[in-house]
Design a protein around this motif. Sequence first.
Motif, PDB file in Angstrom:
ATOM      1  N   ASP A 134       0.833  -1.193   0.000  1.00  0.00           N
ATOM      2  CA  ASP A 134       0.000   0.000   0.000  1.00  0.00           C
ATOM      3  C   ASP A 134       0.872   1.249   0.000  1.00  0.00           C
ATOM      4  OD1 ASP A 134      -2.682   1.247   0.278  1.00  0.00           O
ATOM      5  OD2 ASP A 134      -1.821   2.002   2.139  1.00  0.00           O
ATOM      6  N   LYS A 135       1.955   1.208   0.772  1.00  0.00           N
ATOM      7  CA  LYS A 135       2.870   2.351   0.809  1.00  0.00           C
ATOM      8  C   LYS A 135       3.565   2.526  -0.534  1.00  0.00           C
ATOM      9  CE  LYS A 135       3.842   1.899   5.765  1.00  0.00           C
ATOM     10  NZ  LYS A 135       4.875   1.567   6.775  1.00  0.00           N
ATOM     11  N   ASP A 137       2.269   1.783  -3.369  1.00  0.00           N
ATOM     12  CA  ASP A 137       1.272   1.991  -4.415  1.00  0.00           C
ATOM     13  C   ASP A 137       1.467   1.004  -5.553  1.00  0.00           C
ATOM     14  OD1 ASP A 137      -0.289   3.977  -3.319  1.00  0.00           O
ATOM     15  OD2 ASP A 137       1.059   5.570  -3.959  1.00  0.00           O
ATOM     16  N   LYS A 138       1.667  -0.254  -5.188  1.00  0.00           N
ATOM     17  CA  LYS A 138       1.842  -1.296  -6.190  1.00  0.00           C
ATOM     18  C   LYS A 138       0.924  -2.476  -5.902  1.00  0.00           C
ATOM     19  CE  LYS A 138       6.594  -0.165  -7.504  1.00  0.00           C
ATOM     20  NZ  LYS A 138       7.977  -0.668  -7.714  1.00  0.00           N
ATOM     21  N   LYS A 151       2.507  -0.807 -10.859  1.00  0.00           N
ATOM     22  CA  LYS A 151       2.120   0.480 -10.308  1.00  0.00           C
ATOM     23  C   LYS A 151       0.612   0.662 -10.444  1.00  0.00           C
ATOM     24  CE  LYS A 151       6.408   3.036 -11.155  1.00  0.00           C
ATOM     25  NZ  LYS A 151       7.016   4.201 -11.866  1.00  0.00           N
ATOM     26  N   ILE A 152      -0.031   0.986  -9.355  1.00  0.00           N
ATOM     27  CA  ILE A 152      -1.484   1.116  -9.363  1.00  0.00           C
ATOM     28  C   ILE A 152      -1.935   2.197 -10.341  1.00  0.00           C
ATOM     29  CG2 ILE A 152      -3.452   1.868  -7.956  1.00  0.00           C
ATOM     30  CD1 ILE A 152      -2.272   0.277  -5.646  1.00  0.00           C
ATOM     31  N   GLN A 153      -1.174   3.269 -10.463  1.00  0.00           N
ATOM     32  CA  GLN A 153      -1.548   4.352 -11.367  1.00  0.00           C
ATOM     33  C   GLN A 153      -1.540   3.915 -12.825  1.00  0.00           C
ATOM     34  OE1 GLN A 153       1.593   7.003 -10.195  1.00  0.00           O
ATOM     35  NE2 GLN A 153       2.827   6.571 -12.020  1.00  0.00           N
ATOM     36  N   LYS A 186      -9.424  -2.738  -1.857  1.00  0.00           N
ATOM     37  CA  LYS A 186      -8.026  -2.298  -1.803  1.00  0.00           C
ATOM     38  C   LYS A 186      -7.809  -1.025  -2.607  1.00  0.00           C
ATOM     39  CE  LYS A 186      -4.711  -5.298  -1.830  1.00  0.00           C
ATOM     40  NZ  LYS A 186      -3.753  -6.353  -2.205  1.00  0.00           N
ATOM     41  N   LEU A 187      -8.527  -0.878  -3.740  1.00  0.00           N
ATOM     42  CA  LEU A 187      -8.279   0.231  -4.651  1.00  0.00           C
ATOM     43  C   LEU A 187      -9.246   1.398  -4.482  1.00  0.00           C
ATOM     44  CD1 LEU A 187      -7.600  -1.841  -7.903  1.00  0.00           C
ATOM     45  CD2 LEU A 187      -5.916  -0.848  -6.352  1.00  0.00           C
ATOM     46  N   LYS A 190      -7.714   4.652  -4.037  1.00  0.00           N
ATOM     47  CA  LYS A 190      -6.686   4.931  -5.044  1.00  0.00           C
ATOM     48  C   LYS A 190      -7.283   5.482  -6.330  1.00  0.00           C
ATOM     49  CE  LYS A 190      -3.423   3.059  -2.475  1.00  0.00           C
ATOM     50  NZ  LYS A 190      -2.309   3.843  -1.906  1.00  0.00           N
ATOM     51  N   ASN A 202     -10.153   2.769 -13.253  1.00  0.00           N
ATOM     52  CA  ASN A 202      -9.332   3.861 -12.748  1.00  0.00           C
ATOM     53  C   ASN A 202      -9.885   5.170 -13.324  1.00  0.00           C
ATOM     54  OD1 ASN A 202      -7.356   5.703 -12.057  1.00  0.00           O
ATOM     55  ND2 ASN A 202      -5.648   4.364 -12.591  1.00  0.00           N
TER      56      ASN A 202
END
Length: 245
Positions: A134-135, A137-138, A151-153, A186-187, A190, A202
């Motif tokens: 989580d820190k 962001d993956k 990478k979540i982004q 989880k997301l 984000k 997203n």
Amino acid sequence: MNVYIVDDEPLARAELRYLLEQTALVNVCGESENLEDFCKQYEQIDCVFLDIELGMNNGLDLAKQLLLDAQRPEIIFATAYDEYALQAFEVSAFDYILKPFEAQRVQATVEKLLAKKRAAQVKTMEEIKFSQLDKLDKLTVYVNDRILLMKIQDILYCTSEDSKTVVVTERGRFFASESLAALEKKLALKGFVRVHRAFIVNLEHIVELEPWSSSKYNLILHNRHSIPVSRLYMKDVRKIFDLSK
């Protein structure tokens, strides 16, 4: 796992020590006939096999005191008195075994104890893993025999196909070990939103809302992928994009 025995009967201590050592699953790190000796070192002990009536002392009283200690060892009452069983579990005893001790009963208790410890270790490792990811962001994804940190982004959307969770990016399609419902949780913080039973999107990659029927839309991503919005999630989507109709 370090265990300790507290019993004011030498023969009972010897019998229990023998049975515990026979399991080859625990280390009997000490024994005592009173609570004082145990209390001096219980921080290094994972579990105590505790008699209830100990001369002037009472094992239940000790258990009540230890309830306030987050680092307290597991307590297994090992006694000749069955009438204290209810009180024992009221002070969160792990188990309650009766004298004369039986090898199978002791073995079963130890195995159950170790199973609980393993489950706690797995839970801790999972919490650490998710905390660190989580820190970072993956998200962990899989392709063939490789495990990647995505990478979540970079994720465009997540979907469900044939009971498998698929993560879609510009680089391709990957599999996630978690369910779509788990990924949604989880997301959620984000920038992802559930728009369909089979899609989590997203918001950063949405460039157009394409009407396709009365008050319904497809979400068009910057790579021209089209994601349907189901009736169930239409209200949420309208609120996010401040749609008046």
